[in-house]
Scaffold this motif. Structure first.
Motif, mmCIF file in Angstrom:
data_model
loop_
_atom_site.group_PDB
_atom_site.id
_atom_site.type_symbol
_atom_site.label_atom_id
_atom_site.label_comp_id
_atom_site.label_asym_id
_atom_site.label_seq_id
_atom_site.Cartn_x
_atom_site.Cartn_y
_atom_site.Cartn_z
ATOM 1 N N THR A 1 0.827 -1.206 0.000
ATOM 2 C CA THR A 1 0.000 0.000 0.000
ATOM 3 C C THR A 1 0.858 1.251 0.000
ATOM 4 O O THR A 1 0.577 2.211 -0.733
ATOM 5 N N LEU A 2 1.908 1.256 0.815
ATOM 6 C CA LEU A 2 2.804 2.409 0.873
ATOM 7 C C LEU A 2 3.475 2.638 -0.481
ATOM 8 O O LEU A 2 3.604 3.782 -0.936
ATOM 9 N N GLY A 3 3.890 1.547 -1.135
ATOM 10 C CA GLY A 3 4.513 1.675 -2.446
ATOM 11 C C GLY A 3 3.579 2.280 -3.476
ATOM 12 O O GLY A 3 3.956 3.190 -4.230
ATOM 13 N N VAL A 4 2.333 1.790 -3.507
ATOM 14 C CA VAL A 4 1.339 2.336 -4.441
ATOM 15 C C VAL A 4 1.050 3.797 -4.123
ATOM 16 O O VAL A 4 0.921 4.633 -5.029
ATOM 17 N N TYR A 5 0.970 4.123 -2.842
ATOM 18 C CA TYR A 5 0.687 5.496 -2.412
ATOM 19 C C TYR A 5 1.794 6.454 -2.863
ATOM 20 O O TYR A 5 1.515 7.518 -3.439
ATOM 21 N N VAL A 6 3.036 6.072 -2.629
ATOM 22 C CA VAL A 6 4.167 6.922 -3.015
ATOM 23 C C VAL A 6 4.214 7.083 -4.539
ATOM 24 O O VAL A 6 4.434 8.197 -5.046
ATOM 25 N N LEU A 7 4.007 6.006 -5.275
ATOM 26 C CA LEU A 7 3.993 6.090 -6.736
ATOM 27 C C LEU A 7 2.859 6.971 -7.230
ATOM 28 O O LEU A 7 3.010 7.722 -8.210
ATOM 29 N N THR A 8 1.700 6.883 -6.567
ATOM 30 C CA THR A 8 0.548 7.707 -6.949
ATOM 31 C C THR A 8 0.857 9.184 -6.742
ATOM 32 O O THR A 8 0.588 10.016 -7.619
#
Length: 314
Positions: free
Chosen positions: A31-38
């Motif tokens: 989730t953190l990875g997707v959030y940062v990429l977003t």
């Protein structure tokens, strides 16, 4: 669930997803990875639209506004999702819960209106190309974008205000953020009337914008089919496919959660569907809009060349 004798709790508790312990660290990192990429990808689009003169068209102005909105929209829910992965069932202050409820719905309804504005832009560009520069002037762009924000933040006052005025007997919110249905289940009173009002307001906003989008693209389809060559038709369609994909993702999930029949979803389904419009759609939007977009790729090359020239110095 904890009974509180018809008094307001000081805090609510977000239950999140009922995942086993070993899965939670992996879910947190994903989730953190997707959030940062977003955040990174949407911020990149905002900067790119501002930095490159080749993207100074109405379509990219509205794309920049959408990316700005997505940064705030994803930030309204993902931090509490991360907390549920990290801490299990984190508490959230009542004021913070209602602020999150208002933020999520105001930004969501703003996006709903903004997608309709972007459909109007494509309709005018394809159906009225000669008048398009005059119809979609800078003043018109700012007015349409501003109207979308005002409409979203005004309409969200109704469901958020009605929900905040309820007396609550329980405090465990069966979600990873404060949303209407999970909060109303905690109320000490019958909320059938509130649910009808919420459905009417949100349903009206969603339906009116969705019908408007269908009507505008109906006009686009008729205009494109009249073009003389297959190449020109393909080029016209290519400017709309990204937007149509985003509309399908956003409106499809929103209708299921907020306009669907009450009780028609299995327990926990609303949380999974909410991931589509609160996390997946903001993550995919930059990819959908830029993956096959030659103008954006050209702008990226020009900006990189400018950065290299600056770094090399005189």
């Amino acid at each position: 669930m904890d009974r509180l004798n018809r008094t307001w709790p000081q805090t609510f508790v977000l239950t999140g997803f009922g995942a086993p312990g070993p899965v939670r660290p992996l879910a947190f990192l994903a989730t953190l990875g997707v959030y940062v990429l977003t955040l990174a990808s949407n911020s990149f689009i905002i900067v790119l639209v501002q930095a490159d003169a080749g993207l100074s068209t109405p379509m990219y102005f509205f794309l920049g506004v959408l990316s700005f909105l997505e940064v705030w929209y994803v930030s309204a829910t993902v931090p509490t999702l991360l907390l549920t992965w990290l801490r299990g069932r984190p508490p959230i202050p009542v004021a913070g819960c209602f602020l999150q409820l208002y933020a999520v719905h105001s930004l969501g309804m703003t996006e709903c209106s903004l997608l309709a504005v972007m459909a109007l832009d494509r309709h005018l560009a394809i159906c009225r190309p000669l008048h398009y520069p005059a119809l979609m002037s800078r003043k018109a762009q700012l007015g349409l974008a501003g109207a979308a924000w005002v409409a979203g933040f005004s309409a969200a006052l109704v469901p958020a205000g009605l929900t905040a005025a309820l007396p609550f007997c329980r405090k465990q919110v069966a979600h990873y953020f404060c949303d209407l249905a999970p909060l109303m289940r905690l109320a000490c009173v019958d909320t059938a009337w509130h649910a009808r009002v919420h459905g009417a307001v949100i349903g009206m906003i969603n339906t009116c914008n969705f019908v408007l989008i269908l009507g505008l693209y109906g006009g686009v389809l008729r205009a494109v089919l009249k073009l003389p060559s297959a190449a020109s038709r393909a080029k016209a369609f290519s400017t709309c496919t990204s937007h149509v994909t985003v509309v399908a993702l956003f409106f499809g999930s929103a209708f299921v959660v907020y306009v669907g029949l009450p009780g028609s979803q299995a327990e926990g389904t609303d949380k999974c569907i909410a991931l589509v419009y609160t996390l997946l759609t903001p993550f995919l939007n930059p990819i959908i809009y830029t993956l096959r977009n030659k103008e954006v790729k050209g702008a990226v090359r020009r900006v990189i060349q400018q950065i290299r020239a600056i770094l090399k110095g005189p």
